[in-house]
Write a protein that holds these residues in place. Structure first.
Motif, short mmCIF file in Angstrom:
data_model
loop_
_atom_site.label_atom_id
_atom_site.label_comp_id
_atom_site.label_asym_id
_atom_site.label_seq_id
_atom_site.Cartn_x
_atom_site.Cartn_y
_atom_site.Cartn_z
N PHE A 150 0.84 -1.17 0.00
CA PHE A 150 0.00 0.00 0.00
C PHE A 150 0.88 1.23 0.00
CE2 PHE A 150 -2.41 3.31 2.07
CZ PHE A 150 -3.58 3.26 1.34
N LYS A 151 0.53 2.23 -0.78
CA LYS A 151 1.34 3.44 -0.86
C LYS A 151 0.48 4.66 -0.55
CE LYS A 151 4.54 1.63 -4.21
NZ LYS A 151 5.22 1.84 -5.46
N LEU A 152 1.04 5.57 0.23
CA LEU A 152 0.43 6.88 0.46
C LEU A 152 1.28 7.88 -0.30
CD1 LEU A 152 -0.21 6.85 4.30
CD2 LEU A 152 -1.84 6.44 2.49
N PHE A 153 0.67 8.82 -0.94
CA PHE A 153 1.40 9.75 -1.78
C PHE A 153 1.34 11.17 -1.25
CE2 PHE A 153 0.06 6.28 -4.48
CZ PHE A 153 1.25 5.94 -5.09
N ASN A 154 2.45 11.90 -1.36
CA ASN A 154 2.48 13.31 -1.01
C ASN A 154 2.04 14.18 -2.17
OD1 ASN A 154 3.38 13.08 1.61
ND2 ASN A 154 5.53 13.10 1.05
N HIS A 155 2.00 13.62 -3.39
CA HIS A 155 1.62 14.41 -4.56
C HIS A 155 0.17 14.12 -4.93
CE1 HIS A 155 2.96 10.53 -6.14
NE2 HIS A 155 2.13 10.74 -7.13
N THR B 186 7.13 1.73 6.22
CA THR B 186 8.27 0.83 6.04
C THR B 186 9.40 1.41 5.20
OG1 THR B 186 7.18 -0.21 4.15
CG2 THR B 186 6.87 -1.24 6.33
N GLU B 187 9.08 2.33 4.28
CA GLU B 187 10.12 2.90 3.42
C GLU B 187 9.57 4.06 2.60
OE1 GLU B 187 11.24 0.45 -0.10
OE2 GLU B 187 9.69 -0.91 0.61
N GLU B 188 10.49 4.77 2.01
CA GLU B 188 10.14 5.85 1.08
C GLU B 188 9.72 5.24 -0.26
OE1 GLU B 188 12.30 9.71 -1.02
OE2 GLU B 188 13.50 8.29 0.14
N ASN C 55 8.87 11.98 6.08
CA ASN C 55 10.32 12.04 6.03
C ASN C 55 10.90 10.80 6.71
OD1 ASN C 55 10.65 12.55 8.93
ND2 ASN C 55 9.81 14.58 8.49
N LYS C 56 12.24 10.71 6.78
CA LYS C 56 12.88 9.51 7.32
C LYS C 56 12.54 9.25 8.78
CE LYS C 56 17.22 11.80 8.40
NZ LYS C 56 18.65 11.82 8.19
N ASN C 57 12.11 10.27 9.52
CA ASN C 57 11.72 10.08 10.91
C ASN C 57 10.41 9.30 11.05
OD1 ASN C 57 13.97 11.54 11.84
ND2 ASN C 57 12.88 13.46 11.55
N CYS C 58 9.70 9.12 9.96
CA CYS C 58 8.43 8.37 9.97
C CYS C 58 8.63 6.86 9.93
CB CYS C 58 7.58 8.79 8.77
SG CYS C 58 7.15 10.53 8.73
N LEU C 59 9.83 6.41 9.56
CA LEU C 59 10.09 4.97 9.43
C LEU C 59 9.75 4.23 10.73
CD1 LEU C 59 13.46 4.85 7.48
CD2 LEU C 59 11.21 4.11 6.68
N GLY C 60 8.97 3.16 10.60
CA GLY C 60 8.60 2.34 11.74
C GLY C 60 7.41 2.86 12.54
N GLN C 61 6.98 4.08 12.25
CA GLN C 61 5.85 4.63 12.97
C GLN C 61 4.54 4.10 12.40
OE1 GLN C 61 5.85 8.80 13.81
NE2 GLN C 61 8.07 8.89 13.94
N VAL D 189 5.20 7.40 0.95
CA VAL D 189 5.75 6.29 1.72
C VAL D 189 5.05 4.99 1.36
CG1 VAL D 189 6.46 7.69 3.70
CG2 VAL D 189 4.17 6.73 3.66
N CYS D 190 5.78 3.89 1.58
CA CYS D 190 5.20 2.55 1.47
C CYS D 190 4.90 2.09 2.90
CB CYS D 190 6.20 1.58 0.83
SG CYS D 190 6.63 2.00 -0.86
N CYS D 191 3.83 1.34 3.04
CA CYS D 191 3.41 0.90 4.36
C CYS D 191 3.01 -0.57 4.35
CB CYS D 191 2.18 1.70 4.82
SG CYS D 191 2.48 3.45 5.02
N THR D 192 3.10 -1.18 5.53
CA THR D 192 2.54 -2.50 5.77
C THR D 192 1.19 -2.29 6.44
OG1 THR D 192 4.72 -3.45 6.11
CG2 THR D 192 2.86 -4.67 7.03
N VAL D 193 0.18 -3.04 6.00
CA VAL D 193 -1.15 -2.92 6.59
C VAL D 193 -1.18 -3.73 7.88
CG1 VAL D 193 -3.61 -3.35 6.27
CG2 VAL D 193 -2.21 -2.60 4.33
N VAL D 194 -1.44 -3.05 9.00
CA VAL D 194 -1.55 -3.70 10.30
C VAL D 194 -3.01 -4.06 10.56
CG1 VAL D 194 -1.19 -3.38 12.79
CG2 VAL D 194 0.46 -2.44 11.15
N ASN D 195 -3.91 -3.14 10.24
CA ASN D 195 -5.35 -3.36 10.39
C ASN D 195 -6.04 -2.85 9.13
OD1 ASN D 195 -7.67 -4.11 12.04
ND2 ASN D 195 -8.16 -1.94 12.02
#
Length: 86
Positions: free
Chosen positions: A1-6, A35-37, A17-23, A63-69
């Motif tokens: 799943f991807k969330l886009f800033n554009h 999980t990553e940019e 930004n990189k501080n978002c990793l793991g959040q 960012v790319c994300c892992t779906v938790v819920n």
């Protein structure tokens, strides 16, 4: 799943930004782990010339994300940062 800033923006008011990793973030009932940019590809230039290079710096591609819920996400739905998952 991807969330886009554009555009089109799922989360229009947030810069990643990189501080978002793991959040973890929440959109309605959906919980995602960053999980990553996202690395923009040259297909972006098919939509608008120069868009690929414009999205490369500063996590502008999102960012790319892992779906938790899982669940539905609506365009413009508010993003909430989750400090701890129960």
């Amino acid at each position: 799943f991807k969330l886009f800033n554009h555009t089109p923006k799922v989360v229009p008011s947030h810069e990643f930004n990189k501080n978002c990793l793991g959040q973890h973030i929440q959109l309605g009932d959906v919980i995602l782990k960053v999980t990553e940019e996202t690395q923009p590809c040259e297909r972006m230039d098919q939509q608008h010339n120069g868009l690929t290079s414009a999205l490369i710096p500063d996590w502008r591609g999102g960012v790319c994300c892992t779906v938790v819920n899982p669940g539905p996400i609506r365009l413009g739905q508010p993003l909430k940062w989750i400090k701890q998952i129960v």
